[in-house]
Design an enzyme around this catalytic site. Structure first.
Site: not given
Ligand code: GCO
Length: 255
Positions: A146, A159
């Site tokens: 990400s 995350y």
């Protein structure tokens, strides 16, 4: 040249692939010739996703299993062993999001995000690599990072920690498994218009921030990840390992 990217005769497992980026990866690898194995935790969504690919003429199957549960993963791989199915490509895509300031964050919520987004890649990657090494025919493992593999956004700490770990786990896999002909790389999607991000897309302030923060001035589309997934799954990347390729509209390259 096209044979470099041809996945005909290959079998690929894509975790978290009933929708969003996971389904795009599965569709893309199927379009490149692979037999794809989908995964999810929702049986009906999985059945619908497999049916969509089969109706389009692709070879697809699906297994419900919890990627963060070692016994569930091993049971799935054992079933494939019994069926003579050899997984040669893995895309560790399964992931969840939990948006909350750390001061309010419960340890259980932290742990669940780490389990699903990071530890699962270890569990599934190890199960696949054990079989790839035993077969002696190499393979491809692609983890999904990400923008938060590189930089943090407030309120998504677990995350971010998980995706930073995914980047370094990918390098660790490369360090240990390249000698077995297994190339391990990662894809780092930018802000892509998916169901997981729908709340962000629908938030005018966040939407403006995304468009102002990347030089492409737009959200990415799930299908824009397919080319990189096929490249990293194919012979075209046989001497590439430990890398993370950002598909982010130029976000990380610019101030
Ligand atoms: C968020 C989003 C991001 C994106 C993506 C960015 O809440 O900021 O969910 O995490 O999904 O990971 O690269």
């Amino acid at each position: 040249m096209s044979s470099l990217f041809d996945l005909t005769g290959r079998t690929a497992l894509i975790t978290g692939s009933t929708r969003g980026l996971g389904f795009a990866y599965a569709k893309g690898l199927a379009q490149a010739g692979a037999a794809v194995i989908l995964n999810g935790t929702h049986a009906q969504r999985l059945e619908d996703a497999v049916a969509e690919l089969c109706d389009a003429g692709f070879t697809a199957s699906g297994f419900v299993f919890d990627v963060a549960d070692e016994r569930s993963v091993e049971a799935m791989f054992s079933r494939l062993d019994e069926q003579g199915v050899q997984v040669e490509i893995v895309i560790n895509n399964a992931g969840i999001q939990h948006r909350q300031p750390m001061l309010e964050l419960a340890l259980a919520d932290w742990q669940r995000v780490l389990d699903v987004n990071l530890t699962s890649a270890f569990i599934v990657g190890r199960a696949a690599a054990r079989r790839m090494v035993a077969r002696g025919s190499g393979g491809k493992i692609i983890n999904i990072g990400s923008l938060t593999s590189e930089a943090a956004r407030a309120t998504v700490a677990p995350y971010t920690a998980a995706k930073g770990g995914v980047k370094m786990l990918t390098k660790a896999m490369a360090a240990e498994w390249a000698e077995h002909g297994i190339q391990c790389n990662a894809i780092g999607p930018g802000y892509i218009h998916t169901e997981m991000n729908s709340a962000l897309v629908d938030n005018p302030e966040f939407d403006r921030w995304v468009k102002a923060s990347n030089p492409s001035r737009r959200w990415g589309k799930p299908d824009e990840l397919i080319g990189t997934a096929v490249y990293l799954s194919s012979a075209a990347s046989d001497y590439v390992s430990g890398q993370i390729i950002y598909v982010d509209g130029g976000w990380l390259a610019t101030l």
